[in-house]
Design a protein around this motif. Structure first.
Motif, PDB file in Angstrom:
ATOM      1  N   UNK B 130       3.628  -6.426  -9.615  1.00  0.00           N
ATOM      2  CA  UNK B 130       4.917  -5.872 -10.063  1.00  0.00           C
ATOM      3  C   UNK B 130       5.921  -5.965  -8.932  1.00  0.00           C
ATOM      4  N   UNK B 131       5.458  -5.575  -7.762  1.00  0.00           N
ATOM      5  CA  UNK B 131       6.308  -5.630  -6.580  1.00  0.00           C
ATOM      6  C   UNK B 131       5.740  -6.703  -5.685  1.00  0.00           C
ATOM      7  N   UNK B 132       6.506  -7.749  -5.438  1.00  0.00           N
ATOM      8  CA  UNK B 132       5.965  -8.807  -4.587  1.00  0.00           C
ATOM      9  C   UNK B 132       6.341  -8.529  -3.137  1.00  0.00           C
ATOM     10  N   UNK B 133       5.504  -7.745  -2.485  1.00  0.00           N
ATOM     11  CA  UNK B 133       5.756  -7.419  -1.081  1.00  0.00           C
ATOM     12  C   UNK B 133       5.267  -8.591  -0.228  1.00  0.00           C
ATOM     13  N   UNK B 134       6.109  -9.062   0.686  1.00  0.00           N
ATOM     14  CA  UNK B 134       5.689 -10.168   1.560  1.00  0.00           C
ATOM     15  C   UNK B 134       4.579  -9.683   2.466  1.00  0.00           C
ATOM     16  N   UNK B 135       3.549 -10.496   2.565  1.00  0.00           N
ATOM     17  CA  UNK B 135       2.422 -10.136   3.420  1.00  0.00           C
ATOM     18  C   UNK B 135       2.868 -10.111   4.877  1.00  0.00           C
ATOM     19  N   UNK B 136       2.550  -9.020   5.558  1.00  0.00           N
ATOM     20  CA  UNK B 136       2.786  -8.966   7.007  1.00  0.00           C
ATOM     21  C   UNK B 136       1.473  -8.599   7.695  1.00  0.00           C
ATOM     22  N   UNK B 137       1.491  -8.472   8.996  1.00  0.00           N
ATOM     23  CA  UNK B 137       0.237  -8.198   9.711  1.00  0.00           C
ATOM     24  C   UNK B 137      -0.395  -6.873   9.273  1.00  0.00           C
ATOM     25  N   UNK B 138       0.461  -5.898   8.906  1.00  0.00           N
ATOM     26  CA  UNK B 138      -0.084  -4.592   8.489  1.00  0.00           C
ATOM     27  C   UNK B 138      -0.915  -4.716   7.213  1.00  0.00           C
ATOM     28  N   UNK B 139      -0.380  -5.465   6.247  1.00  0.00           N
ATOM     29  CA  UNK B 139      -1.091  -5.661   4.980  1.00  0.00           C
ATOM     30  C   UNK B 139      -2.406  -6.412   5.235  1.00  0.00           C
ATOM     31  N   UNK B 140      -2.336  -7.418   6.090  1.00  0.00           N
ATOM     32  CA  UNK B 140      -3.532  -8.198   6.400  1.00  0.00           C
ATOM     33  C   UNK B 140      -4.586  -7.324   7.080  1.00  0.00           C
ATOM     34  N   UNK B 141      -4.148  -6.513   8.028  1.00  0.00           N
ATOM     35  CA  UNK B 141      -5.088  -5.655   8.772  1.00  0.00           C
ATOM     36  C   UNK B 141      -5.734  -4.633   7.830  1.00  0.00           C
ATOM     37  N   UNK B 142      -4.936  -4.121   6.890  1.00  0.00           N
ATOM     38  CA  UNK B 142      -5.467  -3.161   5.929  1.00  0.00           C
ATOM     39  C   UNK B 142      -6.648  -3.789   5.156  1.00  0.00           C
TER      40      UNK B 142
END
Lengths: 384, 212
Positions: B130-142
């Motif tokens: 629904x929300x296309x949040x751009x992947x950043x290092x935080x999302x990857x680390x999560x």
């Protein structure tokens, strides 16, 4: 359902003949073992207590005034380690043990660290044998005690007790060994092995639960950890577990009579090990050569230990695992971690503990059931 | 006292439902690792129009709690829309099973996490976010917090095995504190890629080892 008890390292069945000799000490000879100036009942009990003490002491080549009765392995280890360290702190505050000891040994040393003692924990190799060089080089002028298990409770490795005793003697250090998992399977000679303090428990040798002993060589001083009356040379106050002592003495008589059983148990163990190692991706934990007769500890990779244990239980077979899932702490077996194994190896490990009450026919059943269970668990596993 | 599992848990443990692999799965997810004791892999087949879960299967290297929970949640999820299936919790599973011993809850959570992650992966790879949040290092680390370090038995982030994460041009570079010839290297690299590649805006994951 017929049960197949293979958890004889945790504890054993009390032999019926042991129970028989104990019973009169509940209902007839129940008096307090007191001095020869008390009453007939008390004197009778004292005589029998001392006779049992002498009998037990002979089994390890000690003398009767060197045996202190306790409630079992845990108390004996606490008394030996804490009692000795506290009484001898002025001679030095350095202690040596290994990374694979029973929790009652390790946690006694942890308690002493809080009291200002320094402890060296000697590493073991992949077979569970202590690093002898490391042990030697750990010794300092402040070392007062070395404590090494005679046989490890989990993987069954037999440590080089006589060699350790020799080093300890040479360096004038007291040597304690937890012989709980060796008694009945290996000759124990406190003089020949230069053992100063030794732990043993009745329940591991088809004796009763709630009775154990600490052998303490005459010239060694230890402090009490309980305060109370003058029983047990004023080292372990409280009324001695008389039926327990009588039972343990009988259990030792039965060990003497049944020395041939060791070979039979070893044969069953080898048959079990060979049968289980025929399953692919399985490995023996602990030394193959220096191994106590009643221990078979095997990892079946890709089959989680708690699931294997639970399936075996449903087929009537009682075993335990080193898997984290099985333990209350959710940590895998610390013994296997200390041996340098992966978590995976610990999680898939199963300990089969045998005794003289097992029969060779049971081995085929246990191998067969284990095979089927491991196969089934591997079929549902995502790890291929 | 008997074994602290209910009859239903034992039933599912002995005869788990929906066990196996879906070869042409639309999404998969793996949670846990053999080094932390439990591992579960989930496979989903989703109707592209209705987003209904048409088929779901699991494989488990785990204890009875893990096997039984995985089994029950596959039954609960089958036939449900992915939106509804997302809300299946370990409490639902536990209730269906007549309760789980407290010490075993984490094994059940692992199975539920696998379902959630599989659905998330499906949404990422099928343009359903629904929300296309751009992947950043935080999302990857999560996401990397779900990959287990087999040496420590805990995740690769908290055990500092992950040294650096860079996101650039639809690529994630993950630098790990482990030599590429280490016995666990390939295993960990595969798990890192599997964990990050479903992210909707990522086309490539590069794992970089550190020489000794």
């Amino acid at each position: 359902m017929k049960r197949y008890y293979f958890d004889n390292i945790a504890t054993t069945k009390t032999d019926k003949r042991v129970v028989d000799v104990m019973l009169p000490y509940f209902t007839e000879h129940y008096a307090y073992p007191s001095s020869q100036f008390s009453h007939q009942e008390g004197i009778f009990v004292t005589d029998n207590l001392e006779e049992a003490r002498a009998n037990i002491s002979k089994y390890i080549n000690g003398s009767d005034d060197e045996i202190i009765f306790t409630s079992g392995e845990t108390e004996s280890n606490n008394l030996a380690i804490k009692g000795f360290a506290r009484a001898n702190a002025k001679k030095g505050k350095h202690l040596i043990t290994t990374t694979i000891e029973h929790r009652s040994v390790l946690n006694s040393f942890k308690a002493l660290e809080k009291e200002g003692f320094t402890v060296s924990y000697i590493k073991v190799n992949k077979g569970g044998l202590i690093d002898f060089k490391e042990l030697k080089s750990a010794i300092t002028s402040a070392t007062i005690l070395i404590s090494v298990n005679f046989v490890n409770h989990e993987v069954g490795t037999i440590e080089p007790i006589e060699e350790i005793g020799n080093i300890a003697k040479e360096k004038n250090i007291v040597f304690h060994t937890n012989a709980t998992y060796a008694m009945g399977y290996l000759p124990i000679d406190v003089k020949k092995m230069n053992i100063g303090l030794l732990t043993a428990s009745g329940d591991k040798i088809h004796g009763p639960k709630g009775i154990g002993l600490l052998y303490k060589r005459k010239d060694i001083n230890i402090s009490r950890i309980f305060d109370g009356n003058f029983n047990e040379y004023y080292i372990r106050p409280g009324l001695v577990n008389i039926p327990g002592v009588i039972g343990m003495s009988k259990a030792i008589d039965l060990l003497r009579e049944n020395t041939g059983e060791i070979e039979r148990i070893k044969k069953m163990r080898d048959k079990l090990i060979n049968g289980l190692l025929a399953i692919d991706d399985s490995v023996l934990n602990g030394s193959k050569e220096n191994r106590v007769a009643n221990n078979a500890n095997i990892t079946f990779y890709r089959a989680e230990g708690e699931s294997t244990t639970l399936h075996l239980d449903m087929h009537g077979v009682s075993v335990v695992t080193g898997s984290a899932c099985f333990s209350r702490s959710l940590e895998p077996s610390y013994v296997m971690m200390a041996m340098g194994f992966t978590h995976e190896r610990a999680h898939g490990s199963i300990r089969y503990g045998l005794s003289r009450f097992n029969k060779i026919e049971e081995i085929d059943y246990v191998i067969d059931k284990t095979k089927g269970i491991v196969k089934k668990l591997r079929e549902i596993s995502p790890i291929k | 006292m008997s074994i602290p599992y209910t009859k239903k848990v034992l039933q599912y443990f002995l005869h788990p439902k929906n066990v196996g692999e879906i070869k042409d799965a639309d999404a998969t997810a793996t949670e846990g690792s053999p080094s932390c004791g439990d591992m579960v892999k989930l496979y989903l087949k989703v109707d592209p129009k209705t987003h209904e879960i048409k088929d779901i299967k699991f494989q488990s290297y785990g204890c009875a709690s893990n096997i039984a929970t995985a089994s029950i949640i596959t039954e609960l999820a089958k036939g449900k829309n992915i939106e509804t299936a997302k809300d299946i919790s370990w409490e639902n599973a536990s209730k269906e099973l007549g309760g789980l011993p407290p010490v075993k809850v984490h094994c059940a959570v692992l199975a539920v996490d696998a379902l959630k992650t599989a659905i998330e992966n499906y949404e990422n790879t099928h343009g359903l976010l629904k929300e296309k949040i751009s992947t950043d290092d935080k999302i990857a680390i999560k996401r990397l917090r779900h990959v287990i370090n087999p040496i420590a038995g805990r995740d690769i982030v908290s055990t500092n095995l992950v040294k650096d994460v860079k996101v650039h041009d639809k690529i994630i570079d993950v630098t790990v504190d482990m030599a590429e010839d280490h016995q666990f290297y390939n295993n960990i690299a595969d798990e890192i890629i599997e964990r990050l590649i479903p992210l909707w805006d990522i086309e490539k994951v590069i794992v970089i080892g550190t020489p000794d």
